[in-house]
Design an enzyme around this catalytic site. Sequence first.
Site, short mmCIF file in Angstrom:
data_model
loop_
_atom_site.label_atom_id
_atom_site.label_comp_id
_atom_site.label_asym_id
_atom_site.label_seq_id
_atom_site.Cartn_x
_atom_site.Cartn_y
_atom_site.Cartn_z
N GLU A 1 -9.49 3.71 1.99
CA GLU A 1 -8.97 3.81 0.62
C GLU A 1 -7.93 2.74 0.31
O GLU A 1 -7.73 2.39 -0.84
CB GLU A 1 -8.35 5.21 0.41
N LYS B 1 0.86 -1.19 0.00
CA LYS B 1 0.00 0.00 0.00
C LYS B 1 0.89 1.23 0.00
O LYS B 1 1.74 1.39 0.87
CB LYS B 1 -0.91 -0.01 1.24
N ASP C 1 1.59 6.22 5.52
CA ASP C 1 0.62 5.28 4.93
C ASP C 1 1.15 4.64 3.63
O ASP C 1 0.45 3.87 3.01
CB ASP C 1 -0.72 6.01 4.69
N LYS D 1 -10.16 12.82 8.00
CA LYS D 1 -9.78 12.30 9.30
C LYS D 1 -9.91 13.40 10.36
O LYS D 1 -9.58 14.55 10.09
CB LYS D 1 -8.33 11.81 9.27
N ASP E 1 -2.59 10.15 3.70
CA ASP E 1 -3.98 9.75 3.87
C ASP E 1 -4.71 10.77 4.74
O ASP E 1 -4.71 10.68 5.97
CB ASP E 1 -4.06 8.35 4.50
N ARG F 1 -7.74 -0.53 0.81
CA ARG F 1 -8.25 -1.75 0.16
C ARG F 1 -8.65 -1.48 -1.28
O ARG F 1 -8.61 -2.37 -2.13
CB ARG F 1 -9.41 -2.32 0.99
N1 BES Z 1 -4.30 4.40 6.85
C1 BES Z 1 -5.44 4.15 7.64
C2 BES Z 1 -5.18 3.11 8.74
C3 BES Z 1 -4.22 3.50 9.83
C4 BES Z 1 -4.70 3.96 11.05
C5 BES Z 1 -2.86 3.34 9.69
C6 BES Z 1 -3.82 4.29 12.07
C7 BES Z 1 -1.98 3.67 10.71
C8 BES Z 1 -2.45 4.14 11.92
C9 BES Z 1 -6.58 3.61 6.77
O1 BES Z 1 -6.61 4.09 5.48
C10 BES Z 1 -7.85 4.04 7.42
O2 BES Z 1 -8.12 5.22 7.44
N2 BES Z 1 -8.62 3.08 7.93
C11 BES Z 1 -9.84 3.34 8.56
C12 BES Z 1 -10.92 2.57 7.84
C13 BES Z 1 -12.32 2.91 8.26
C14 BES Z 1 -12.71 4.28 7.75
C15 BES Z 1 -13.27 1.88 7.70
C16 BES Z 1 -9.73 2.88 10.00
O3 BES Z 1 -9.17 1.79 10.24
O4 BES Z 1 -10.17 3.59 10.88
ZN ZN Z 2 -4.82 4.69 4.70
MN MN Z 3 -7.67 5.92 5.31
#
Ligand code: BES
Ligand code: ZN
Ligand code: MN
Length: 480
Positions: free
Chosen positions: A332, A248, A271, A260, A253, A334
């Site tokens: 995003e 990835k 990310d 966020k 992000d 996935r």
């Molecule tokens: N890049 C993030 C996941 C992440 C979170 C990496 C904390 C490192 C530290 C990913 O793209 C994300 O935002 N995931 C969300 C998905 C949700 C919106 C379904 C998550 O896990 O909160």
């Molecule tokens: Zn992400």
């Molecule tokens: Mn994300």
Amino acid sequence: MKIVKKSAFKPEKHDCVVIPMFKGTNGADFWREFPELEFPARRKKMKGEIGEALACHSLERQRLYLLVGAGRPGSLPDARRLACRVMALLRENRVATALAYFTAPGPYPASYLDTLADYLHLNNYSFDRYKKKKSKFVERIQLVFKQRGAQGGGELRKRAVVLEEVQRVRDLVNEIPATVTPDAMAEAFAASARQHGLKLATWRRKELEKNGMNGLLAVGASSCCEPALLTLRYAPQGARRTVALVGKGITFDAGGLNLKPGNSMEEMKSDMAGAAVVLGVLNAAARLALPVQVTGLAALAENLPGRRAYKPGDVITYANGKTVEIANTDAEGRLVLADALIMAARGKPDMIIELSTLTGAIVTALGDSYAGLFCRSKKLSAALLQAAEASGELLWEMPLPAEYRESIVSKVADLKNANYQGASSIKAGLFLNEFTGKVPFAHIDIAGTAFLGKPNFCLAHEGATGFGVRLLVEFLKNLR
Ligand code: BES
Ligand code: ZN
Ligand code: MN
């Protein structure tokens, strides 16, 4: 830093002598060789436990002596913590050259030396590119084993190659998001391809459109830097096995229109760690001439809000015909990985291993020292778990239960990318699994391990860890 193994104990040229003290070993040996240390060590009641340390400056010999608790003799987990502690002490004391003298007879497993080298190197790192005051590093460590035992002094040169790649990955992940864009990542891959004679295919907007890479196009739509899918291949002659590695590479992000909140954006330059690790492993495989064919795929995009941003409610159609409803633009990873996994599976490799900072939930579940392993192939997961134990880049196996599949199904499309209601790391794994065809597949969620908010028990520096490089190099080395 150079780490070398010598057989004679000659402390003259060193600023500091480090003496590991193992649990359950007889102090009498020490005191005969280092009589000055006996009194203070006894007063501190040192038993050789990890964490114990005694610093003692010898005026007569103009040298610093460090007696350090080394834990169980031969234990790799203890060797990691020992190396971390030793390096902290050396750096605190601004030591440039040190000699570590292992008086205990062992036995040391073959990998004891590699483990020491790894964690000494890993803890001789800081990211201070943007600071006026630069940190001081240890320049040279000599390891001496009194009783011959720990093998493989020649192996240390090979280890240095791997550790150089780990450091390169850490620098790339720590580097700021203004610099590390999909363009910059593409340039880094191109530089490796040139340097090691690897084949690189770079797909930007035009090629992505032509090939229906609609996950990358959607996620990258609002960035001024085009998304990219990179395919870098190391193909040595006579390789019997083929491995695809997928990373990835979201270079930042922000969450997209599902922006966020608060502090959760702060670390999101990391990310792209999965893609950076894929690059590091390809470099290491080429430099070590490993006898396996490795294809590295990086899915690169910036996830930003903006006029052209993709939206909740959109539906993406993938190159394999599957459709995905966007429930949340912050899920995003996935979406871009699905494109890369379709491409990886088309190459019919023996297996696909994918690394991503995919879910916040894995951080809650496993913290910063275990990455989540999701894999339905017993053989592949066993080999990965073994490489994890050997490298210290630990994995914890999570399930991919078919019973949960219904929660990733959408009302308007085949799948949805979020709103799964619970077990979101597992369901994200199930989502990815939809795009890998019949190829044995492992998903490794490194959201907790790729980037540390604060130091942990064996890594003294916060920020990027390079987690995955040593794990996968070990895995590839053992592949039959
Ligand atoms: N890049 C993030 C996941 C992440 C979170 C990496 C904390 C490192 C530290 C990913 O793209 C994300 O935002 N995931 C969300 C998905 C949700 C919106 C379904 C998550 O896990 O909160
Ligand atoms: Zn992400
Ligand atoms: Mn994300």
